[in-house]
Design an enzyme around this catalytic site. Structure first.
Site, mmCIF file in Angstrom:
data_model
loop_
_atom_site.group_PDB
_atom_site.id
_atom_site.type_symbol
_atom_site.label_atom_id
_atom_site.label_comp_id
_atom_site.label_asym_id
_atom_site.label_seq_id
_atom_site.Cartn_x
_atom_site.Cartn_y
_atom_site.Cartn_z
ATOM 1 N N CYS A 1 64.575 23.364 33.835
ATOM 2 C CA CYS A 1 63.403 22.502 33.902
ATOM 3 C C CYS A 1 62.678 22.716 35.220
ATOM 4 C CB CYS A 1 63.805 21.031 33.753
ATOM 5 S SG CYS A 1 64.872 20.445 35.090
ATOM 6 N N ASP B 1 28.855 44.403 43.880
ATOM 7 C CA ASP B 1 28.374 45.497 44.710
ATOM 8 C C ASP B 1 27.542 46.410 43.808
ATOM 9 O OD1 ASP B 1 28.208 47.308 46.934
ATOM 10 O OD2 ASP B 1 29.680 48.547 45.885
ATOM 11 N N ASP C 1 33.945 47.152 50.550
ATOM 12 C CA ASP C 1 34.047 45.949 49.737
ATOM 13 C C ASP C 1 35.351 45.201 49.983
ATOM 14 O OD1 ASP C 1 31.604 46.456 48.431
ATOM 15 O OD2 ASP C 1 32.602 47.821 47.039
ATOM 16 N N CYS D 1 64.682 22.116 38.354
ATOM 17 C CA CYS D 1 65.514 23.254 38.767
ATOM 18 C C CYS D 1 64.687 24.260 39.564
ATOM 19 C CB CYS D 1 66.126 23.943 37.554
ATOM 20 S SG CYS D 1 67.133 22.880 36.506
ATOM 21 N N ASP E 1 34.245 48.285 44.599
ATOM 22 C CA ASP E 1 35.122 49.443 44.398
ATOM 23 C C ASP E 1 35.361 50.237 45.665
ATOM 24 O OD1 ASP E 1 32.583 50.664 44.686
ATOM 25 O OD2 ASP E 1 33.316 52.416 43.588
#
Length: 784
Positions: free
Chosen positions: A24, A470, A677, A27, A673
């Protein structure tokens, strides 16, 4: 990321443990706190669904620690009743092999034991009622023996874990179930040994309760196993065997070997219809490969000598000779699986809150059970005497009653209801509500070529209000290409213009030269011989070409300075294309101007559709570019963006400032990319990296697109929204279930309606609650 738990800025050494015995959210909370208390542990994230613990260790302490830093953590968890072992990243066995190593008995043991317990319990009831001609089964001493064996054998792990977690101050599901079974067994034992107390014997009830608990856990485990089906399918992409080439030459013999035995430098033969076993480089052969299972790309890719292939790619055509680049455990498939597993362990704020609630839930339930017992024992039976039904003794040892059907004394009634309270409470559903949905969501994303780095990432993606892009390499292809040409006279054709310009640029490495050469190659134009070639920095190139004399290619202003002003039509063409953001190259010969060539970074084919889908989702769009204003304006016009949605000429720190401004409207995503960036990707609430980008961009992003389809972005955000919707549904069910059944189990409806929950029925409801949460999460895959 700015929302959710952020990783420590210092580097950590990752360690993955498999932890057994967690049932649970309480735990989970206990294991996390114990791990964080261990010296050298900076971070700990525990997954109830996967039974794993991701641990971030201090590298400096790690260097001076014992050879295996996991051993201390394993011993600490063992002291609390949780068996743990390290998952080795360098295992030579494949995931499919590890799954097959599980024996039939390990898979079905819980179900068989549960059914046996339920059968014995039912047989005991039937014997009592005289419907089963086995009088010895009605003997209370036989019932006591069966209950003793049940609790001592299949019930022992539950009792031990429950006792240890209670001693550690963090009671969980096993504590509640153990208290219920133990109290029913102890009361029955007292009634059997000392009949004078006047209590009933109900040895069958702990046996039936244990049977239902084990049955529920088996069904829950099977449903939980299905939530990881997407991960299993990824694991199956990596074959178990490969054809190892033992000699040189085309006729060299091959032998099948395990993929785990391959090492860098080995050569393997890949036949049509086979999957690439490990990350490899093509040495010989030409073929097409299907990579849709890894990236989601529908079109096959071409493979030729020198091409690098990812493990799991499907060979469609010809045979290939490959050189192994990385062993199986470091292949692309293995890295994707590791990333998804890590994602399923990382938690969002909503899961952290749920785990904290679940951690205190068990204590609250035990207090409620105590209050229920005291109330009905001391006051309830006196206020409503009708709740006690007269029940004749069934045996000389004080009689045996099915707990929950009747009670003869206030003490037994209070005990009956308190046990039902303990058993019906379900912190399991609370603990599973978030990770079950997150597991299915991340697995579904992996099928689509989308890699979320954690549950916190999915939560952030579902809450976005703004998406920033971008320009170069994200909305555009990131590769200059020839867009248009304009010959200066009818004597020169477009093909001649391109052939001459490409011939002059053949020995340079300028990106514009690559665009011209690539287009000439596509048109099968042979390059002309250039003599006395010379580069003029900042201007262009010149050289002598047979039949043309001295030719020049370069900046329009330089060509104009040596060949005279452009004709009016050429000037208008030049101004128009520069206004659109294109880079224009001029070409001249001894006789004068030859023409103009416009080179642009082309828009991605799916960019406009992607932005339309994002706008339809109610998201605000921005373009943050370091490029010149003219190309950015041209791109905005092509995509239908307003001027206020465009920002050009931004440095990395200026992009960060614009992100902070946009964050005032809600969550912000950054899609990029390149290296420039990376700061913005790290600072955004959701950093998205295109798979064709740089490694640093992919390392700092929260969501990685394995292919180069921008349409995967709205698909990922829709999946994140659906996943969080499932999380909310699960939480409503888990909290609602407990709020509804706990009062009923405590006897609220008993005086007026005669409704009471027996412990076996309570155990069945508890299991049903957990299973419902997992099944609801599995429906997420059908909604896709």
């Amino acid at each position: 990321m700015s929302s959710g738990p952020e990783p420590a800025p210092q580097p950590v050494a990752a360690l993955l443990l498999e932890v057994e015995g967690m049932k649970c959210g309480g735990c989970v909370r206990t294991v996390e706190q114990r791990l964080l208390a261990h010296p050298g542990v900076r971070q700990a994230s525990v997954s109830l669904l996967n039974r794993t613990a991701w641990v971030g260790l201090d590298p400096e302490l790690l260097a001076t620690a014992e050879p295996d830093p996991a051993q201390g953590l394993i011993e600490a968890l063992a002291g609390m009743g949780y068996a743990a072992h390290r998952r080795s990243d360098a295992s030579d066995s494949t995931p499919a092999e590890r799954h097959r190593d599980q024996t039939w008995w390990q898979r079905w043991r819980q179900l068989l034991v549960a059914l046996l317990l339920l059968l014995v319990s039912a047989a005991g009831h039937l014997a009592e009622l005289g419907q089963l001609p086995l009088p010895w089964l009605a003997d209370m001493r036989v019932h006591a023996l069966v209950a003793t064996l049940a609790l001592a054998l299949p019930g022992r792990p539950i009792l031990v874990r429950g006792f240890r977690s209670a001693l550690a101050g963090a009671p969980g599901m096993d504590t509640l179930v153990g208290l219920g079974m133990g109290s029913a067994y102890a009361a029955s034992l007292v009634a059997l040994l000392w009949p004078a107390v006047g209590w009933q014997c109900f040895f069958n009830e702990p046996v039936m309760l244990l049977g239902f608990v084990l049955l529920g856990r088996f069904l829950e485990e099977r449903a939980r196993f299905r939530t990881g089906r997407a991960l299993q399918e990824l694991a199956l992409l990596q074959p178990d065997q490969a054809l190892l080439v033992l000699g040189e030459g085309p006729d060299a013999p091959t032998r099948p070997v395990r993929v785990g035995a391959l090492r860098p430098g080995d050569r393997v033969r890949l036949l049509p219809g086979d999957r690439v076993p490990v990350d490899s480089r093509v040495l010989e052969g030409i073929s097409s490969l299907d990579v849709s299972s890894l990236t989601g790309e529908p079109l096959p890719i071409d493979a030729a000598p020198g091409a690098e292939l990812a493990a799991g790619s499907l060979n469609l055509q010809g045979p290939l000779l490959l050189e192994v680049l990385r062993p199986g455990h470091a292949s692309a498939v293995a890295r994707i699986i590791a990333l998804v597993e890590q994602a399923q362990s990382r938690k969002g704020p909503i899961q952290g809150l749920t785990d904290r609630v679940a951690g205190r839930f068990s204590v609250a339930v035990m207090l409620l059970a105590l209050a229920t017992w005291l109330f009905w024992w001391l006051w309830g039976a006196q206020l409503w005497p009708q709740v006690l039904e007269a029940a004749p003794a069934l045996h000389q040892h004080g009689g045996h009653r099915s707990l929950g059907l009747s009670a003869e004394t206030p003490f037994v009634l209070g005990l009956q209801l308190s046990i039902a309270v303990l058993v019906v409470a379900c912190p399991c559903a609370l603990g599973l509500a978030t990770p079950a949905a997150i597991s299915v969501g991340t697995g579904q994303a992996a099928r689509m070529g989308l890699l979320f780095r954690g549950g916190d990432v999915i939560e952030a993606a579902a809450a976005l209000r703004t998406v920033c892009f971008d320009k170069t390499g994200t909305l555009t292809l990131g590769r200059p290409s020839l867009a248009a040409s304009s010959p200066a006279s009818l004597d020169v054709g477009e093909a001649q213009l391109l052939q001459l310009a490409a011939s002059l640029e053949a020995d340079t490495r300028h990106p514009l030269a690559h665009a011209l050469l690539q287009r000439a190659q596509e048109l099968n134009l042979p390059l002309l011989v250039v003599a006395e070639a010379q580069t003029l920095p900042g201007a262009g190139l010149e050289g002598r070409v047979e039949g043309w004399g001295l030719c020049r290619v370069g900046r329009p202003d330089w060509i104009e300075s040596v060949a005279g002003p452009f004709p009016p039509g050429q000037r208008r063409w030049l101004d128009d294309h520069e206004a659109r953001g294109a880079t224009v190259v001029a070409l001249s010969a001894e006789q004068g101007h030859l023409g103009l060539l416009a080179i642009e970074d082309q828009l991605r084919p799916d960019a406009q559709l992607t932005l339309q889908q994002l706008q339809a989702m109610g998201l605000e769009l921005l373009v943050l570019s370091g490029d010149r204003a003219a190309p950015v304006r041209h791109l905005g016009a092509a995509l239908g963006l307003r001027a206020e949605q465009l920002a050009a000429g931004l440095l990395p720190d200026q992009k960060l400032l614009r992100l902070e401004q946009a964050r005032g409207q809600g969550g912000v995503a950054m899609v990029g990319d390149g290296i420039n960036d990376a700061p913005a990707l790290a600072a955004a609430d959701l950093g998205v990296a295109v798979g064709t980008g740089t490694q640093i961009a992919m390392d700092t992003a929260d969501l990685v697109l394995m292919g180069d389809r921008l349409t995967a972005i709205p698909a990922a955000l829709r999946l994140a929204r659906r996943t969080m919707a499932k999380v909310r549904q699960n939480l409503v069910w888990a909290f609602g279930y407990n709020l509804l059944v706990l009062p009923i189990a405590a006897g609220v409806l008993l005086p007026g309606f005669g409704v009471v929950l027996s412990p076996p029925l309570a155990a069945l409801l508890m299991a049903f609650s957990s299973i419902t949460v997992v099944i609801n999460s599995l429906l997420l895959g059908r909604d896709a």
